[in-house]
Scaffold this active site. Structure first.
Site, short mmCIF file in Angstrom:
data_model
loop_
_atom_site.label_atom_id
_atom_site.label_comp_id
_atom_site.label_asym_id
_atom_site.label_seq_id
_atom_site.Cartn_x
_atom_site.Cartn_y
_atom_site.Cartn_z
N SER A 123 33.16 41.52 35.99
CA SER A 123 32.66 40.71 37.12
C SER A 123 31.17 40.41 37.00
CB SER A 123 32.90 41.49 38.42
OG SER A 123 32.17 40.94 39.48
N GLU A 125 29.31 40.63 39.35
CA GLU A 125 28.63 41.63 40.19
C GLU A 125 27.94 42.69 39.33
OE1 GLU A 125 28.28 42.16 43.80
OE2 GLU A 125 28.51 40.03 43.49
N TYR A 147 31.17 48.79 43.95
CA TYR A 147 32.08 47.91 43.20
C TYR A 147 31.43 47.51 41.87
CZ TYR A 147 34.54 43.66 41.77
OH TYR A 147 35.22 42.72 41.04
P1 NAP Z 1 42.46 40.75 44.87
O1 NAP Z 1 43.03 39.52 45.46
O2 NAP Z 1 41.73 41.70 45.74
O3 NAP Z 1 43.69 41.55 44.17
C1 NAP Z 1 43.55 42.89 43.79
C2 NAP Z 1 44.89 43.40 43.30
O4 NAP Z 1 44.76 44.77 42.92
C3 NAP Z 1 46.03 43.35 44.34
O5 NAP Z 1 47.22 43.00 43.70
C4 NAP Z 1 46.10 44.81 44.81
O6 NAP Z 1 47.35 45.19 45.33
C5 NAP Z 1 45.85 45.51 43.49
N1 NAP Z 1 45.47 46.91 43.64
C6 NAP Z 1 44.49 47.43 44.42
N2 NAP Z 1 44.43 48.76 44.28
C7 NAP Z 1 45.39 49.11 43.37
C8 NAP Z 1 45.82 50.33 42.79
N3 NAP Z 1 45.25 51.49 43.14
N4 NAP Z 1 46.81 50.30 41.88
C9 NAP Z 1 47.42 49.14 41.55
N5 NAP Z 1 47.07 47.93 42.08
C10 NAP Z 1 46.05 47.93 42.97
O7 NAP Z 1 41.50 40.40 43.64
P2 NAP Z 1 41.34 39.01 42.82
O8 NAP Z 1 40.36 38.16 43.51
O9 NAP Z 1 42.67 38.51 42.50
O10 NAP Z 1 40.62 39.55 41.51
C11 NAP Z 1 41.37 40.00 40.38
C12 NAP Z 1 40.51 40.93 39.55
O11 NAP Z 1 39.36 40.21 39.09
C13 NAP Z 1 39.96 42.15 40.27
O12 NAP Z 1 39.86 43.20 39.34
C14 NAP Z 1 38.57 41.72 40.70
O13 NAP Z 1 37.74 42.84 40.87
C15 NAP Z 1 38.17 40.87 39.52
N6 NAP Z 1 37.22 39.80 39.77
C16 NAP Z 1 37.44 38.90 40.77
C17 NAP Z 1 36.57 37.84 40.95
C18 NAP Z 1 36.80 36.81 42.01
O14 NAP Z 1 35.86 36.07 42.32
N7 NAP Z 1 37.99 36.69 42.55
C19 NAP Z 1 35.47 37.70 40.09
C20 NAP Z 1 35.28 38.63 39.05
C21 NAP Z 1 36.18 39.67 38.89
P3 NAP Z 1 47.73 44.97 46.90
O15 NAP Z 1 48.20 43.52 46.99
O16 NAP Z 1 48.83 45.95 47.10
O17 NAP Z 1 46.51 45.20 47.71
O1 F7E Z 2 30.45 37.51 49.35
C1 F7E Z 2 27.67 36.83 51.65
C2 F7E Z 2 27.72 38.19 50.98
O2 F7E Z 2 32.48 38.89 49.75
C3 F7E Z 2 29.69 36.46 48.81
C4 F7E Z 2 34.55 39.40 44.73
O3 F7E Z 2 35.63 38.62 44.29
O4 F7E Z 2 32.98 37.92 43.71
C5 F7E Z 2 33.34 38.51 44.94
O5 F7E Z 2 32.27 39.30 45.46
C6 F7E Z 2 28.32 36.42 49.47
C7 F7E Z 2 27.61 37.77 49.52
O6 F7E Z 2 32.05 37.86 47.46
C8 F7E Z 2 29.45 37.14 54.79
O7 F7E Z 2 26.64 39.03 51.44
C9 F7E Z 2 27.55 36.37 54.12
O8 F7E Z 2 26.27 37.56 49.19
O9 F7E Z 2 32.73 36.42 49.30
P1 F7E Z 2 32.02 37.67 49.03
P2 F7E Z 2 31.17 38.74 46.45
O10 F7E Z 2 30.54 39.89 47.13
O11 F7E Z 2 30.27 37.80 45.73
C10 F7E Z 2 32.65 38.85 42.66
C11 F7E Z 2 32.34 38.05 41.41
C12 F7E Z 2 33.69 39.89 42.46
O12 F7E Z 2 33.89 40.37 41.36
C13 F7E Z 2 34.27 40.48 43.70
O13 F7E Z 2 35.51 41.13 43.40
O14 F7E Z 2 28.49 36.02 50.83
N1 F7E Z 2 28.19 36.83 53.02
N2 F7E Z 2 28.29 36.56 55.21
C14 F7E Z 2 29.38 37.31 53.41
N3 F7E Z 2 30.38 37.85 52.68
C15 F7E Z 2 31.49 38.23 53.36
N4 F7E Z 2 32.53 38.74 52.66
N5 F7E Z 2 31.61 38.11 54.71
C16 F7E Z 2 30.61 37.57 55.49
O15 F7E Z 2 30.73 37.46 56.70
#
Ligand code: NAP
Ligand code: F7E
Length: 319
Positions: A123, A125, A147
């Site tokens: 990520s 992050e 995270y």
């Molecule tokens: P998400 O919607 O939160 O999905 C997370 C998945 O992990 C769900 O299927 C969840 O199951 C499963 N899970 C959670 N805890 C588990 C455990 N202990 N054992 C087995 N499965 C478990 O995340 P996403 O947005 O699809 O992201 C996919 C991956 O990419 C994640 O690793 C995330 O950290 C990473 N990532 C995401 C982003 C982004 O912007 N979306 C960017 C960079 C990296 P349940 O449905 O049962 O909760």
């Molecule tokens: O926050 C700001 C918050 O929770 C984005 C995950 O998929 O992307 C995701 O992480 C920004 C942050 O995503 C609210 O402070 C303001 O600056 O949508 P987010 P994230 O933290 O960037 C990365 C790449 C991952 O890997 C992660 O799994 O938005 N913000 N106000 C807020 N964020 C939330 N959630 N809620 C608010 O009310």
């Protein structure tokens, strides 16, 4: 026919990746954890096409059993506690699932199917308090949340399993990617849902935290395609994946409210300190030129398309 095992198939990315791999002719297995409710909502339309195996990243024996059963050519490790906000309230669980859980999976694969190709969901992050802009594969990490540091642990575990055991493991360092299937606690979906409710007279305001943070947002459906491409190279390599454009939360609000004809959103948005994090990642922007060049990856949807798609979908959903 190739076989893939997707951990996190019930999540946003897992559901799009399963669709993509089925289109490519794969046999798809999905690892699902036990839940007292229904966690199969995002893949309900795929249940006659994919095979579910039960397991949890925190339980290595369940991972060994799953890999022995599926004998996957490719494993996509998408499972994680992925919400940064919750990682501050549950740092140990987040480290256990997102960090150690990945190591459990690599170790399970090493013991049972060492030749499986593995994708690790790293990520942006991990860059956190960024050391340079834009961020590339060479930018040092400085995570700003449990995270973030759990993902750094998993990232270096992946690199070490590649170098120590010759396993084919790639980490995709993906920047934020969103969709109508995004969890409702993430800021983009919170806004698209809030705007849809305001449009339909179901709500009067959206409560948010820091509106000045900037993110490089793309469409999840585009990003899962690159996960597959990474596992088709001759040699495993890590790639940064993003759009190369950054936007603030305020700009997301501008675009989302514009979809319902509102130009001044200030009366509809309240700042709630509960949504401000102990440490913030101020700005992220990807330099994905390596992926564009080596993987020929070209995303279809831009920022404007994404916001439009999400607001439209939530209006339809709530209507
Ligand atoms: P998400 O919607 O939160 O999905 C997370 C998945 O992990 C769900 O299927 C969840 O199951 C499963 N899970 C959670 N805890 C588990 C455990 N202990 N054992 C087995 N499965 C478990 O995340 P996403 O947005 O699809 O992201 C996919 C991956 O990419 C994640 O690793 C995330 O950290 C990473 N990532 C995401 C982003 C982004 O912007 N979306 C960017 C960079 C990296 P349940 O449905 O049962 O909760
Ligand atoms: O926050 C700001 C918050 O929770 C984005 C995950 O998929 O992307 C995701 O992480 C920004 C942050 O995503 C609210 O402070 C303001 O600056 O949508 P987010 P994230 O933290 O960037 C990365 C790449 C991952 O890997 C992660 O799994 O938005 N913000 N106000 C807020 N964020 C939330 N959630 N809620 C608010 O009310």
């Amino acid at each position: 026919m190739k076989t893939a095992l997707i951990t996190g198939i019930t999540g946003q990315d897992g559901s799009y990746l399963a669709e993509h791999l089925l289109t490519l002719g794969y046999k798809v297995y999905g690892l699902v954890r036990r839940s007292s409710g229904n966690n199969l909502g995002r893949v309900s339309h795929l249940l006659d096409k994919v095979e579910i195996v039960y397991g949890d990243l925190q339980d290595m024996s369940s991972l060994i059993t799953a890999i022995e059963k599926c004998k996957p050519d490719e494993i996509y490790n998408l499972a994680a506690q992925s919400f940064v906000g919750s990682s501050f309230t549950m740092p140990v669980l987040t480290s256990s699932v997102t960090g150690l859980g990945a190591l459990n999976l690599f170790e399970a694969a090493r013991l049972t199917k060492k030749d499986a190709r593995i994708y690790q969901a790293s990520s942006s992050e991990m860059f956190g308090k960024v050391r340079e802009t834009p961020q590339t594969e060479m930018t040092p990490f400085h995570p700003r949340s449990p995270y973030g540091f759990a993902k750094v642990f998993a990232h270096f575990a992946a690199m070490n399993y590649r170098e120590s055991y010759g396993m084919y493991i790639c980490s995709g360092i993906l920047f934020n990617h969103e969709s109508p299937r995004r969890g409702e606690e993430f800021v983009t979906r919170k806004i698209s849902m809030g705007v849809a409710k305001i449009k339909l007279g179901l709500s009067k305001e959206i409560q948010l935290g820091n509106l000045d943070a900037k993110r490089d947002w793309g469409f999840a459906g585009d990003y899962v395609k690159v996960m597959h491409l990474m596992l088709q190279q001759n040699e495993p390599e890590d790639f940064v994946i993003g759009m190369g454009q950054t936007h603030s939360i305020k700009e997301f609000l501008d675009a989302a409210f514009a979809e319902i004809g509102i130009t001044d959103w200030a009366p509809y948005v309240k700042i709630n300190p509960d949504f401000i994090r102990p440490a913030e990642v101020d700005i992220l922007i990807a330099d994905a030129s390596n992926a564009r060049k080596k993987l020929n990856w070209v995303p279809e949807f831009n920022f404007g398309d994404l916001v439009r798609m999400m607001v439209k979908s939530d209006i339809e959903l709530l209507s």
